[in-house]
Design a protein around this motif. Structure first.
Motif, mmCIF file in Angstrom:
data_model
loop_
_atom_site.group_PDB
_atom_site.id
_atom_site.type_symbol
_atom_site.label_atom_id
_atom_site.label_comp_id
_atom_site.label_asym_id
_atom_site.label_seq_id
_atom_site.Cartn_x
_atom_site.Cartn_y
_atom_site.Cartn_z
ATOM 1 N N LEU B 5 0.858 -1.189 0.000
ATOM 2 C CA LEU B 5 0.000 0.000 0.000
ATOM 3 C C LEU B 5 0.888 1.231 0.000
ATOM 4 O O LEU B 5 1.946 1.243 0.634
ATOM 5 N N LEU B 6 0.443 2.238 -0.751
ATOM 6 C CA LEU B 6 1.145 3.520 -0.722
ATOM 7 C C LEU B 6 0.129 4.580 -0.322
ATOM 8 O O LEU B 6 -0.854 4.801 -1.040
ATOM 9 N N SER B 7 0.367 5.182 0.804
ATOM 10 C CA SER B 7 -0.539 6.229 1.258
ATOM 11 C C SER B 7 -0.548 7.374 0.246
ATOM 12 O O SER B 7 0.490 7.716 -0.327
ATOM 13 N N LYS B 8 -1.708 7.990 0.007
ATOM 14 C CA LYS B 8 -1.800 9.057 -1.007
ATOM 15 C C LYS B 8 -0.854 10.216 -0.697
ATOM 16 O O LYS B 8 -0.289 10.828 -1.598
ATOM 17 N N ARG B 9 -0.672 10.494 0.628
ATOM 18 C CA ARG B 9 0.191 11.634 0.931
ATOM 19 C C ARG B 9 1.661 11.315 0.673
ATOM 20 O O ARG B 9 2.513 12.197 0.719
ATOM 21 N N ARG B 10 1.948 10.038 0.394
ATOM 22 C CA ARG B 10 3.339 9.692 0.095
ATOM 23 C C ARG B 10 3.614 9.565 -1.403
ATOM 24 O O ARG B 10 4.746 9.273 -1.798
ATOM 25 N N LEU B 11 2.571 9.762 -2.218
ATOM 26 C CA LEU B 11 2.768 9.594 -3.674
ATOM 27 C C LEU B 11 3.802 10.596 -4.202
ATOM 28 O O LEU B 11 4.651 10.251 -5.028
ATOM 29 N N ALA B 12 3.740 11.842 -3.685
ATOM 30 C CA ALA B 12 4.696 12.861 -4.147
ATOM 31 C C ALA B 12 6.123 12.433 -3.807
ATOM 32 O O ALA B 12 7.048 12.624 -4.615
ATOM 33 N N ASP B 13 6.285 11.818 -2.620
ATOM 34 C CA ASP B 13 7.625 11.361 -2.236
ATOM 35 C C ASP B 13 8.077 10.212 -3.128
ATOM 36 O O ASP B 13 9.255 10.102 -3.478
ATOM 37 N N PHE B 14 7.128 9.353 -3.489
ATOM 38 C CA PHE B 14 7.486 8.237 -4.369
ATOM 39 C C PHE B 14 7.936 8.762 -5.736
ATOM 40 O O PHE B 14 8.928 8.299 -6.300
ATOM 41 N N VAL B 15 7.205 9.780 -6.243
ATOM 42 C CA VAL B 15 7.597 10.376 -7.523
ATOM 43 C C VAL B 15 8.989 10.993 -7.399
ATOM 44 O O VAL B 15 9.846 10.816 -8.280
ATOM 45 N N SER B 16 9.249 11.680 -6.279
ATOM 46 C CA SER B 16 10.580 12.269 -6.069
ATOM 47 C C SER B 16 11.653 11.183 -6.024
ATOM 48 O O SER B 16 12.751 11.355 -6.564
ATOM 49 N N TYR B 17 11.326 10.069 -5.370
ATOM 50 C CA TYR B 17 12.262 8.941 -5.331
ATOM 51 C C TYR B 17 12.571 8.446 -6.752
ATOM 52 O O TYR B 17 13.731 8.220 -7.103
ATOM 53 N N LEU B 18 11.527 8.329 -7.574
ATOM 54 C CA LEU B 18 11.724 7.856 -8.943
ATOM 55 C C LEU B 18 12.583 8.837 -9.737
ATOM 56 O O LEU B 18 13.495 8.439 -10.466
ATOM 57 N N VAL B 19 12.305 10.135 -9.551
ATOM 58 C CA VAL B 19 13.043 11.171 -10.290
ATOM 59 C C VAL B 19 14.517 11.164 -9.886
ATOM 60 O O VAL B 19 15.401 11.409 -10.716
#
Lengths: 249, 344
Positions: B5-19
């Motif tokens: 599960l990925l909490s919605k408030r962590r999606l931005a952090d996940f995108v930053s991790y990918l970038v």
């Protein structure tokens, strides 16, 4: 090794297509390593009396003096390129073929007319045999380079017969029809890399239509987008009016 | 672990991790309700709700123009193969486009294998995103069975009320989940929510045209001489939009492009289209599909008949791009309906 002798000439036109080469920048220096530029009125004053390997002829033919000069160039050139819309399809100048001479002269000159005799406008291939055609108003510098390199390498080259939409989709532009505009891209000959649409403008059909356009289908599309039949005809014939005139050879 | 599960408030952090690791491409908005896949640097550039992009993700697997080899005429036997490779993460890929990539994988893995395509494929990480609702009325994904995830991704995101349910399909996907440390274990509540969503989708997404998947090839076989094709031929402008935007169209031309010194140059692969007049023209000037009607019929048969015969699956993903991009109003679902009606 002697470099191929290249020349540029113009007939009835704005000379904007030659300006595209004059403005090509540093690449021009690379080109000059490959060819000997023997005549090009926009950039040099020297003349040449021998044979031309490649002649780029801009402009349409609308009087006997021009036709004679073009025939002379044809005789003296190994390869003759119709260069730009006016040379390739007659260009916007071809519009005058539809208007009576008296009406034309009084509209443009009022009572000041005293100029040279002009007659039916023709594209260059309607007067002499042409080896290659570079379409466009103006020509596309990348396409000019592609043709020049092909000629110099001895490999085959053909102008694109795909619609402008093909390259427009490559460039992933939002379709002008989805943006509430109408555009002649679907039936216009491509090869320009959808230059106008990339820069936010519609296609005006400056390269003429593809060899076998579905003109009736395109008219239906434009009608459903609210254009009147007269406007549709005027748009489609803005650059191709001269092609209705017969050939003189 | 195959779910997370990925909490919605962590999606931005996940995108930053990918970038932080690789070039990230995702759907971004263009004018007038259109989208394209393009490079992004943060979540706020990404459209999580989007109708299929103008071009499908195939542009990253086989670009519009790509170099195949470099030649040097002074060393004629020493042509150098080029593969333009770049590590890439594709984010937010819908199930129709996952199906499109799957189709291309099948074709380019067939004999003779296409090394350029396959090498690129290895460098692309795919993160899918589920459509909880129809994107628009052009979609035909239920008819083509592409509205639910069936693999072809590294990670797959399904939006729930306050989190994303993550399916992990590959080691690469699992490494991303582990390394980013942003994911939680799946909860029973999340499982329940996903099941509810999927059963709602089964009701919402029903075949958009009254025909079964397995019956489609026979429909095309039986309607080869239908008037529907001549009607399409009258409308079609041969602009090539339908094939350029199709996620499974892969036809290309090969062109040589000399450099200005004329001795060196590159051989390029450039997209071509069966809708272009010159496509089926051969030496001597013969054209196997001179009429627009023949070319349109050929396009449809490639999607619904010929490649089914060869590969055992339909090569239409139901994304609806061809219908959206046709200014002459040729519509895929209406065409199939008309064929059904005519056959009776």
């Amino acid at each position: 090794m002697t470099r191929p002798k290249v020349a540029f000439f113009d007939f009835s036109c704005c000379e904007g297509c030659q300006l595209q080469v004059a403005n090509i920048g540093e690449t021009l220096l690379d080109i000059l390593n490959l060819v000997e530029l023997v005549e090009f009125r926009e950039v040099m004053s020297e003349k040449w009396s021998g044979r031309y390997t490649v002649t780029f002829a801009e402009g349409s033919i609308n009087n006997e003096e021009s036709a004679q000069k073009l025939r002379m160039l044809r005789d003296r050139s190994d390869i003759l390129v119709a260069y730009g819309s006016c040379a390739a399809t007659g260009g916007v100048i071809g519009m005058q073929n539809r208007i009576s001479r008296d009406n034309l002269i009084s509209t443009v000159y009022g009572d000041q007319w005293g100029g040279e005799e002009t007659r039916t406008v023709r594209a260059i291939h309607q007067v002499v045999k042409v080896d290659y055609t570079l379409y466009g108003c103006p020509i596309n510098p990348a396409e000019f380079l592609s043709l020049l390199k092909a000629i110099l390498c001895g490999i085959s080259w053909r102008a694109s017969d795909n619609a402008v939409c093909v390259e427009c989709k490559f460039n992933e532009n939002v379709c002008m029809y989805d943006r509430g505009a109408t555009c002649l891209g679907p039936i216009t000959r491509g090869g320009c890399n959808s230059w106008c649409v990339n820069n936010g403008n519609v296609c005006y059909g400056c390269r003429g239509m593809v060899d076998n356009p579905n003109r009736a289908g395109a008219e239906d599309v434009l009608l459903t987008h609210g254009l009147k039949p007269e406007l549709i005809a005027a748009k489609m014939e803005m650059y191709t009016g001269a092609l209705e005139a017969g050939n003189v050879k | 672990m195959h779910q997370a599960l990925l909490s919605k408030r962590r999606l931005a952090d996940f995108v930053s991790y990918l970038v932080s690791g690789h070039k990230l491409v995702a759907p971004v908005p263009l004018q007038d309700g259109h989208f394209k896949f393009d490079e992004v640097h943060s979540l706020d550039e990404i459209s999580l709700k989007y109708i299929p992009t103008i071009l499908p993700p195939k542009k990253y697997f086989m670009p519009q123009r790509s170099s195949l080899l470099r030649y040097d005429l002074s060393k004629i036997h020493e042509m150098e193969e080029i593969v333009e490779l770049e590590q890439l993460v594709l984010f937010g890929v819908h199930t129709c486009d996952l199906a499109g990539i799957h189709c291309l994988n099948i074709v380019f893995s067939d004999h003779p294998k296409d090394p350029h395509y396959l090498a690129r494929n290895n460098f692309i990480t795919i993160i899918g995103l589920e459509c909880n609702d129809y994107c628009d009325s052009s979609a035909g994904c239920a008819m083509l069975h592409t509205h639910l995830p069936k693999g072809g991704y590294d990670l797959f995101l399904t939006e729930l009320s306050d989190s994303y349910y993550i399916h992990i399909n590959t080691q690469k996907g699992e490494d991303m989940v582990d390394e980013s440390s942003l994911f939680d274990d799946v909860t029973r509540a999340a499982e329940g929510e996903l099941n509810l969503l999927r059963s709602r989708k089964r009701e919402l997404f029903t075949s958009e045209v009254p025909i079964r998947y397995q019956d489609i090839p026979r429909l095309f076989e039986e309607t080869f001489d239908s008037d529907v094709w001549s009607q399409l031929g009258e409308k079609c402008l041969s602009c090539g939009n339908c094939t350029a935007v199709c996620p499974t169209c892969f036809c290309f031309d090969i062109v040589d492009e000399p450099e200005l010194d004329l001795s060196k140059g590159e051989r390029l692969r450039v997209w071509d289209s069966c809708q272009n007049e010159a496509f089926a023209t051969v030496a001597g000037g013969e054209n196997f599909r001179r009429k627009r009607m023949d070319r349109q019929r050929h396009r449809f048969h490639r999607k619904f008949k010929y490649l089914m015969d060869r590969y055992g699956r339909l090569f239409c993903t139901g994304c609806g791009r061809c219908s959206r991009s046709c200014m002459a109003g040729i519509n895929l679902k209406r065409t199939i309906s008309a064929l059904i009606e005519e056959r009776g």
